[in-house]
Design an enzyme around this catalytic site. Structure first.
Site, PDB file in Angstrom:
ATOM      1  CB  SER A 142      22.350 -17.649   1.601  1.00 19.43           C
ATOM      2  OG  SER A 142      20.982 -17.684   1.274  1.00 19.43           O
ATOM      3  CE1 TYR A 155      21.302 -15.762   6.514  1.00 19.58           C
ATOM      4  CE2 TYR A 155      19.923 -15.960   4.564  1.00 19.58           C
ATOM      5  CZ  TYR A 155      20.863 -16.498   5.424  1.00 19.58           C
ATOM      6  OH  TYR A 155      21.360 -17.761   5.196  1.00 19.58           O
TER       7      TYR A 155
END
Ligand code: NAD
Length: 258
Positions: A142, A155
């Site tokens: 990501s 995350y």
């Protein structure tokens, strides 16, 4: 396109979103595909749809955080397809919370699914790829794996781990015929993003559109990325002619024209 005819791909977290789009794109490129996810109903449906369209596809239930289930997945996918040539480590999950509110269980879960799952699945298929001197590992990280933003520290840490793991394992695969790359998308139009928008609506009282706009503005992203754009980037990294591409971190930030 049949560029990947004769190759076999295993996609984790393939029940919906980017994983499902990748399974379709890899099958359309000619690969046999095994789709795995925690939610068995979703992957069974994806594999059935692919078979109905004339592709060879198999479905397996697997929680990527469980080493025993991952070993079983590697064995089952190998039994079904003959071998695993391509691994897409896509299974992932996210939460958002300010630091004081993150529980240890939440932190560990996010690290386990995104980072440990990627490690376990790669390890489970690695030796076969090295022995055959052909393999493609694509990790779905990501932009959170390259940058930091508030409220997503677990995350962000997990995706930084995925990016670091990609670079290190690429070095191990070099000269062995195995490439290891990562794709780093910004916000993609998937159920995971829908959940993020719903959380913003809940916290701020904003509408869906206002929440989406503020979410995109915060990261300077002009639009949501489509799952098939990420899938196309994954397929490209798996092609025979991509044998020289390894340790790459491919950013998809929505600035490309549609
Ligand atoms: P999604 O929530 O729509 O789909 C995730 C899939 O992973 C589902 O099939 C789910 O069953 C599976 N999964 C979750 N936990 C699992 C586990 N423990 N074991 C096995 N499977 C599990 O998500 P998505 O948006 O398609 O995201 C896919 C990947 O892309 C994730 O790694 C995510 O972090 C990453 N990503 C997503 C976005 C985005 O905006 N959606 C942006 C950048 C990166």
């Amino acid at each position: 396109m049949t560029a990947l005819a004769g190759y076999n791909a295993l996609i984790t977290g393939g029940g919906r979103g980017i994983g499902a789009a990748s399974a379709v794109a890899l099958a359309e490129a000619g690969a046999k595909v095994s789709v795995a996810a925690r939610n068995e109903n979703q992957v069974v449906e994806i594999a059935a749809d692919l078979r109905e369209s004339g592709y060879e596809a198999f479905a397996f239930r697997c929680d990527v955080t469980d080493p025993r289930q991952v070993r079983e997945l590697a064995l089952s996918a190998t039994e079904a397809m003959g071998r695993v040539d391509i691994l897409v480590n896509n299974a992932g999950t996210a939460t958002s919370n300010p630091l004081p509110k993150i529980t240890l269980a939440e932190w560990q879960h996010i690290l386990n699914v995104n980072a440990t799952g990627t490690f376990l699945c790669t390890q489970a298929v690695w030796e076969g790829m090295v022995e055959r001197r052909w393999g493609r590992v694509v990790n779905v990280a990501s932009i959170a794996g390259l940058d930091g933003d508030k409220y997503i520290s677990a995350y962000t840490a997990a995706k930084h781990a995925v990016v670091g793991f990609t670079r290190a394992i690429a070095a191990e695969g070099r000269a062995k015929g195995v490439t290891v790359n990562a794709v780093c998308p910004g916000y993609v139009d998937t159920p995971l993003t829908d959940e993020t928008i719903a959380r913003i609506m809940h916290l701020t009282g904003k509408s869906w559109q206002e929440s989406l706009t503020s979410m995109l503005e915060q990261v300077g992203q002009p639009r949501l990325i489509r799952a098939h754009e990420v899938a196309d980037a994954i397929v490209e990294l798996c092609l025979e002619e991509s044998s020289g591409r390894t340790g790459e971190i491919v950013v998809l930030d929505g600035s490309e024209s549609l």
